[in-house]
Design an enzyme around this catalytic site. Structure first.
Site, short mmCIF file in Angstrom:
data_model
loop_
_atom_site.label_atom_id
_atom_site.label_comp_id
_atom_site.label_asym_id
_atom_site.label_seq_id
_atom_site.Cartn_x
_atom_site.Cartn_y
_atom_site.Cartn_z
N TYR A 188 -1.45 -0.72 10.31
CA TYR A 188 -1.65 -1.13 8.92
C TYR A 188 -0.41 -0.83 8.08
O TYR A 188 0.09 -1.69 7.33
CB TYR A 188 -2.87 -0.42 8.34
CG TYR A 188 -3.11 -0.75 6.88
CD1 TYR A 188 -3.70 -1.95 6.51
CD2 TYR A 188 -2.76 0.15 5.88
CE1 TYR A 188 -3.94 -2.26 5.18
CE2 TYR A 188 -2.99 -0.14 4.55
CZ TYR A 188 -3.57 -1.35 4.20
OH TYR A 188 -3.79 -1.64 2.87
N SER A 202 0.85 -1.18 0.00
CA SER A 202 0.00 0.00 0.00
C SER A 202 0.89 1.23 0.00
O SER A 202 2.00 1.22 0.55
CB SER A 202 -0.89 0.01 1.25
OG SER A 202 -1.51 1.27 1.42
#
Length: 242
Positions: free
Chosen positions: A150, A137
């Protein structure tokens, strides 16, 4: 000729969002695919019916399920040529002043630990000259309050990619990573309020959120014959997001 004809691939989290788009693209390109899913049984059956891919239920927070997923894919497909580690989760309580140990453990288990051990188990079964693609990401390079766990889990994935590429290179196996930006999925819509989604779309070069197909095309390229000289790389796919 379809570029992946005769190849086999395992896709984790292949029933929804980006994973579904990857499953659809790989089968369209000629690959035989097995894909993992957790709770979305109806969606998994729909993907299987539409693509001919083989669904396998697995909870990637459980190490034994990761091993079983790889083993079932290997047995069903008659060997593995490729692994796509797509499955990932985002959970609340990621701020340092609102930390939740259970959420921390689950995000790390699904996003990082399962990726590591999927590579571990799949590479032992994978034919020489195989391919591994991991999904990260752009959060790894964008410090955002509440996103520490995350982002850290995905940073681990990028490090696994770089090191696995070196370790598996002698067998001709490439290992690469794709780091999507804002892709219009249920996960993104759960993570961001509507006004921030709209602003994010405006901040891309194309004035829109990404689509699963935008990422699936890059993954398909990395699994194909034209990407044989690319390994250890993390490719940002964010539509020029500022």
């Amino acid at each position: 000729m379809k570029p992946l004809k005769g190849k086999t691939a395992l896709v984790t989290g292949g029933s929804r969002g980006i994973g579904r788009a990857i499953t659809e693209r790989l089968t369209a390109d000629g690959a035989r695919v097995a894909f993992g899913y957790h709770r979305s049984k109806d969606e998994a059956m729909a993907v299987a019916a539409a693509t001919g891919a083989h669904p396998v239920r697995a909870d990637l927070a459980v190490h034994g399920d990761v091993l079983d997923l790889v083993a079932q894919a290997d047995e069903t497909l008659g060997g593995l040529d490729a692994l796509v580690n797509n499955a990932g989760i985002w959970l609340p309580h990621g701020r340092f002043d609102d930390a939740d140990e259970a959420s921390y453990d689950e995000v790390m288990a699904v996003n990082a630990k399962s990726t590591f051990f999927a590579i571990h188990h799949a590479s032992a079964r994978m034919r020489d000259g195989g391919r591994v693609v991991n999904l990260s990401s752009i959060a790894t390079g964008r410090p955002t309050p509440g996103n520490a766990v995350y982002a850290a889990s995905k940073a681990a994935v990028e490090q696994f990619t770089a090191i696995a590429a070196q370790e598996l290179g002698p067998r001709g196996i490439t290992v690469n990573c794709v780091a999507p930006g804002a892709v219009d999925t249920a996960l993104l819509r759960r993570s961001l309020p509507p006004q921030l989604l709209a602003r994010t779309a405006r901040n891309t070069s194309f004035g829109r959120l990404g689509a699963g197909d935008d990422i699936a095309g890059i993954v398909a390229f990395l699994l194909g014959p034209d990407a044989a000289w690319i390994t250890g790389q993390t490719i940002t796919a964010a539509g020029g997001l500022l």
